[in-house]
Each structure stands twice: as structure tokens, then as C-alpha cells.
Write a protein that holds these residues in place. Sequence first.
Motif, PDB file in Angstrom:
ATOM      1  N   TRP A  81       0.800  -1.216   0.000  1.00  0.00           N
ATOM      2  CA  TRP A  81       0.000   0.000   0.000  1.00  0.00           C
ATOM      3  C   TRP A  81       0.836   1.272   0.000  1.00  0.00           C
ATOM      4  O   TRP A  81       0.316   2.356  -0.209  1.00  0.00           O
ATOM      5  CB  TRP A  81      -0.986  -0.011   1.166  1.00  0.00           C
ATOM      6  N   ARG A  82       2.120   1.129   0.211  1.00  0.00           N
ATOM      7  CA  ARG A  82       3.026   2.262   0.014  1.00  0.00           C
ATOM      8  C   ARG A  82       3.424   2.395  -1.449  1.00  0.00           C
ATOM      9  O   ARG A  82       3.978   3.417  -1.852  1.00  0.00           O
ATOM     10  CB  ARG A  82       4.283   2.084   0.869  1.00  0.00           C
ATOM     11  N   ARG A  83       3.151   1.353  -2.236  1.00  0.00           N
ATOM     12  CA  ARG A  83       3.539   1.327  -3.634  1.00  0.00           C
ATOM     13  C   ARG A  83       2.344   1.400  -4.584  1.00  0.00           C
ATOM     14  O   ARG A  83       2.479   1.873  -5.712  1.00  0.00           O
ATOM     15  CB  ARG A  83       4.292   0.016  -3.937  1.00  0.00           C
ATOM     16  N   TRP A  84       1.164   0.912  -4.155  1.00  0.00           N
ATOM     17  CA  TRP A  84      -0.013   0.836  -5.019  1.00  0.00           C
ATOM     18  C   TRP A  84      -0.885   2.075  -4.838  1.00  0.00           C
ATOM     19  O   TRP A  84      -1.245   2.434  -3.721  1.00  0.00           O
ATOM     20  CB  TRP A  84      -0.832  -0.414  -4.695  1.00  0.00           C
ATOM     21  N   HIS A  85      -1.270   2.714  -5.944  1.00  0.00           N
ATOM     22  CA  HIS A  85      -2.166   3.885  -5.909  1.00  0.00           C
ATOM     23  C   HIS A  85      -1.781   4.767  -4.723  1.00  0.00           C
ATOM     24  O   HIS A  85      -2.565   5.001  -3.802  1.00  0.00           O
ATOM     25  CB  HIS A  85      -3.607   3.419  -5.796  1.00  0.00           C
ATOM     26  N   ILE A  86      -0.563   5.272  -4.767  1.00  0.00           N
ATOM     27  CA  ILE A  86       0.036   5.991  -3.645  1.00  0.00           C
ATOM     28  C   ILE A  86      -0.805   7.187  -3.227  1.00  0.00           C
ATOM     29  O   ILE A  86      -0.961   7.471  -2.030  1.00  0.00           O
ATOM     30  CB  ILE A  86       1.462   6.425  -4.014  1.00  0.00           C
ATOM     31  N   THR A  87      -1.379   7.880  -4.195  1.00  0.00           N
ATOM     32  CA  THR A  87      -2.163   9.070  -3.845  1.00  0.00           C
ATOM     33  C   THR A  87      -3.454   8.690  -3.118  1.00  0.00           C
ATOM     34  O   THR A  87      -3.924   9.441  -2.260  1.00  0.00           O
ATOM     35  CB  THR A  87      -2.497   9.894  -5.096  1.00  0.00           C
ATOM     36  N   LEU A  88      -4.039   7.525  -3.430  1.00  0.00           N
ATOM     37  CA  LEU A  88      -5.207   7.062  -2.681  1.00  0.00           C
ATOM     38  C   LEU A  88      -4.806   6.676  -1.266  1.00  0.00           C
ATOM     39  O   LEU A  88      -5.521   6.992  -0.302  1.00  0.00           O
ATOM     40  CB  LEU A  88      -5.859   5.865  -3.376  1.00  0.00           C
ATOM     41  N   SER A  89      -3.672   5.989  -1.119  1.00  0.00           N
ATOM     42  CA  SER A  89      -3.185   5.624   0.218  1.00  0.00           C
ATOM     43  C   SER A  89      -2.982   6.861   1.073  1.00  0.00           C
ATOM     44  O   SER A  89      -3.355   6.883   2.256  1.00  0.00           O
ATOM     45  CB  SER A  89      -1.870   4.841   0.100  1.00  0.00           C
ATOM     46  N   ASN A  90      -2.399   7.901   0.475  1.00  0.00           N
ATOM     47  CA  ASN A  90      -2.194   9.150   1.213  1.00  0.00           C
ATOM     48  C   ASN A  90      -3.522   9.804   1.573  1.00  0.00           C
ATOM     49  O   ASN A  90      -3.676  10.379   2.664  1.00  0.00           O
ATOM     50  CB  ASN A  90      -1.343  10.114   0.388  1.00  0.00           C
ATOM     51  N   GLY A  98     -12.523   2.294   2.274  1.00  0.00           N
ATOM     52  CA  GLY A  98     -11.769   2.371   1.025  1.00  0.00           C
ATOM     53  C   GLY A  98     -12.323   1.404  -0.017  1.00  0.00           C
ATOM     54  O   GLY A  98     -12.353   1.717  -1.206  1.00  0.00           O
ATOM     55  N   GLY A  99     -12.777   0.232   0.438  1.00  0.00           N
ATOM     56  CA  GLY A  99     -13.416  -0.704  -0.473  1.00  0.00           C
ATOM     57  C   GLY A  99     -14.715  -0.160  -1.025  1.00  0.00           C
ATOM     58  O   GLY A  99     -14.986  -0.248  -2.231  1.00  0.00           O
ATOM     59  N   LEU A 100     -15.524   0.444  -0.155  1.00  0.00           N
ATOM     60  CA  LEU A 100     -16.793   1.037  -0.591  1.00  0.00           C
ATOM     61  C   LEU A 100     -16.566   2.244  -1.491  1.00  0.00           C
ATOM     62  O   LEU A 100     -17.436   2.584  -2.300  1.00  0.00           O
ATOM     63  CB  LEU A 100     -17.632   1.429   0.631  1.00  0.00           C
ATOM     64  N   TRP A 101     -15.428   2.911  -1.340  1.00  0.00           N
ATOM     65  CA  TRP A 101     -15.096   4.042  -2.214  1.00  0.00           C
ATOM     66  C   TRP A 101     -14.998   3.569  -3.666  1.00  0.00           C
ATOM     67  O   TRP A 101     -15.327   4.308  -4.589  1.00  0.00           O
ATOM     68  CB  TRP A 101     -13.770   4.650  -1.766  1.00  0.00           C
ATOM     69  N   HIS A 102     -14.558   2.324  -3.874  1.00  0.00           N
ATOM     70  CA  HIS A 102     -14.435   1.792  -5.226  1.00  0.00           C
ATOM     71  C   HIS A 102     -15.778   1.360  -5.803  1.00  0.00           C
ATOM     72  O   HIS A 102     -15.933   1.287  -7.021  1.00  0.00           O
ATOM     73  CB  HIS A 102     -13.479   0.598  -5.233  1.00  0.00           C
ATOM     74  N   GLY A 103     -16.722   1.030  -4.952  1.00  0.00           N
ATOM     75  CA  GLY A 103     -18.027   0.615  -5.447  1.00  0.00           C
ATOM     76  C   GLY A 103     -18.933   0.191  -4.303  1.00  0.00           C
ATOM     77  O   GLY A 103     -18.475  -0.370  -3.306  1.00  0.00           O
TER      78      GLY A 103
END
Length: 347
Positions: free
Chosen positions: A136-145, A176-181
Motif C-alpha cells: 500500500w506504500r507502492r499501489w495507488h500511492i495518492t489514494l493511500s495518502n 476504502g473498499g466502498l469508495w471503489h463501489g
Amino acid sequence: MQNHFVDYALFITFFPQLIAGPIVSHKQILPQLVKKHTSISIFYENMIKGLFAFSIGLFKKVAIADSLSIWVSHGFKLEGLHFIEAWQTSLAYTLQLYFDFSGYSDMAIGLALLFNIILPHNFNSPYKATNIQDFWRRWHITLSNFLLTYLYIPLGGSRQGNLRTYVNFLITFILGGLWHGAGWTFLFWGLLHGSALVIHRIWQQLGFTMHKVLAWIITFNFINFAWIFFRANSFNDAKKIIKGMLGLNNLGTFKTKILELLSTLFIDTIDPLAQIIIPLTQITISLVWLYIIMSMAIALYTRNTQEKINYFKPSIKNLMLAIFSFIWVYFVLIGESITTEFLYFNF
């Protein structure tokens, strides 16, 4: 007041990152949009880097992600998938999602550089991660932040004891999961990742360690497993993939191919060279597995786009790489009709 409104309107209509990211705040972009002067040399350098990043992103999207999407769609429609079909479907989607969204992010970053605007890096070779926190530090970094700043920290972060920290992890990733759908599969996907982060934190606190290779295998397979729920339309869809991956249907034809290959090793022949050549002619690999292996090699053993940009120097090699990407994409697009929609636009 008027200037502030115009500046803000310029920020929210800046199209390269408008739809799916990278997710940015006005503090990151607005100062760049309203700056008065920029060195011509820096502007030209950013334009060249932008075209290079765009070409890489376009190749990742059209040549890799869209090609894999054919087998992913086919696999999720099948009933009673055998072992090989199930694994090729899950791995194809894991790689499709990465190359689709990282490709879009590269294109967005590249387009922004053409306007001399620097967007934040969004992917840092996430499938090289050796634990879920590293992922999660590497994947979709701006979403993690974003999740860290606006959910995890306001909930209390890790400042109120272990139990509260674990609860904050779960709440953050479920939301975060619900944010996707708005679906149970997305909620469960978030719950899986939140639970994995809790387990990883407990593991760290207990002082346990693991060999790097084993840690990578466990992390990647967990991520691959969780993506099934991210892609599935229902739990029944996810269940049929998982049953196939566990070999509960059948193993497919892989066992037969191995036996055929081994049998050729014992063919009596006078010519010793034939003992080497004949077995090699029996090795067959389907096109989907060729794509999966090549895509995995690119994800694991090549520099990501940000690293390429950081070390970028105008050269014949980089020029040929960009031209090759555009030519490949051109022939793909004029060939058979394939899906060109960006996956992350749906979330």
C-alpha cells in the motif's frame, strides 16, 4: 476574490488527473498553475519526459492490459473452471488491473508534463512488495495518502493503543473498499486488506521475521486472491474462481502435457542431438500464459515509469523505445476490436 476563483476553476478543470487520478490537492497543483515564469530549458525537458511517459503508459494500457482483458472476461464467464483456467484468469486480472491503471497514471503524468505540471507518482512497482504495508506504500500511492490523511489519522491513527489501531485499519479499508463501489464484494475486498494489515502489524510487534522470497510469495498470492473479489460481480463469481484455483474441479490438461514431455526424454535414437531437439518441440504454452509471464517479468524486473523519468536522458535508445510503443499501439488499434475502456473509470 476573482483571481482566487479563476485559479481554483483552473485547478478543478485540469484534465490530465480529472477523472481517476493521481489524486491531488490544490496545494500540490495550484502553485504550479499560477507560477509566472519557467526556464525554457526546463519546460522543454519536461515536454520530452512527458512524451516518453505517455508512450510507456499507452503501451502498458493498449498492448498489455487490453490484451489480458480478453482472457479475463472469458474466464469470469466460464463455469467449472479447472485449475489452470482459474489461475490464468486470476493472474491475468491481477496484471491487467496494474497495467491498466498504472498505464493511465503514466499517461496523466505525461500529459501534465507537457503543460510543465508535475503530478505525484502513483505507482512504485507494487508487485515487488514483500508485505501488505509495503504494497500500500507502492499501489495507488495518492489514494493511500488520501485514506491516511482523511480517514486513518482523524480516526485516531495509531495513537490510542493497539486495539484502536486495529479497528482504525479495518474501518479505513472497509470504507476504502466502498469508495471503489457500493457492493458487498468491494466491502469484503477492503475487509481482507484491513485484516491483512492488522495481522502484519501484530507479526511485526511480536518480532517475527520471514525470508524475503517467502514473504513476497505470500504477499503476492494474497493480493492476487483479494483481487478476485474486486473483479467478481458477486460472491458466487468469486467462489467459482477460488474453487478452480484450489483444484476442486479438475487440474485440466497440464498433467497430460507434462507426461507427454517426459516420455519424449526416453525416445531411443541414434542421433544424440535429437534427444535434445525432440523434447523441446513438445513444449507448448498458450498465448495467455506467454502474456502473463512476460507481463510479470516487466512488473518485477524492469524499472517503473517514475524511475525511468528520474534517470531519463534524451538518447536514441529512449527515442526508439517511444517510437516502438506508438507503432505497436497503432497496429493493435487498427487490428481486431478490443476493449479500450480504462478499468479504474468504473470505480
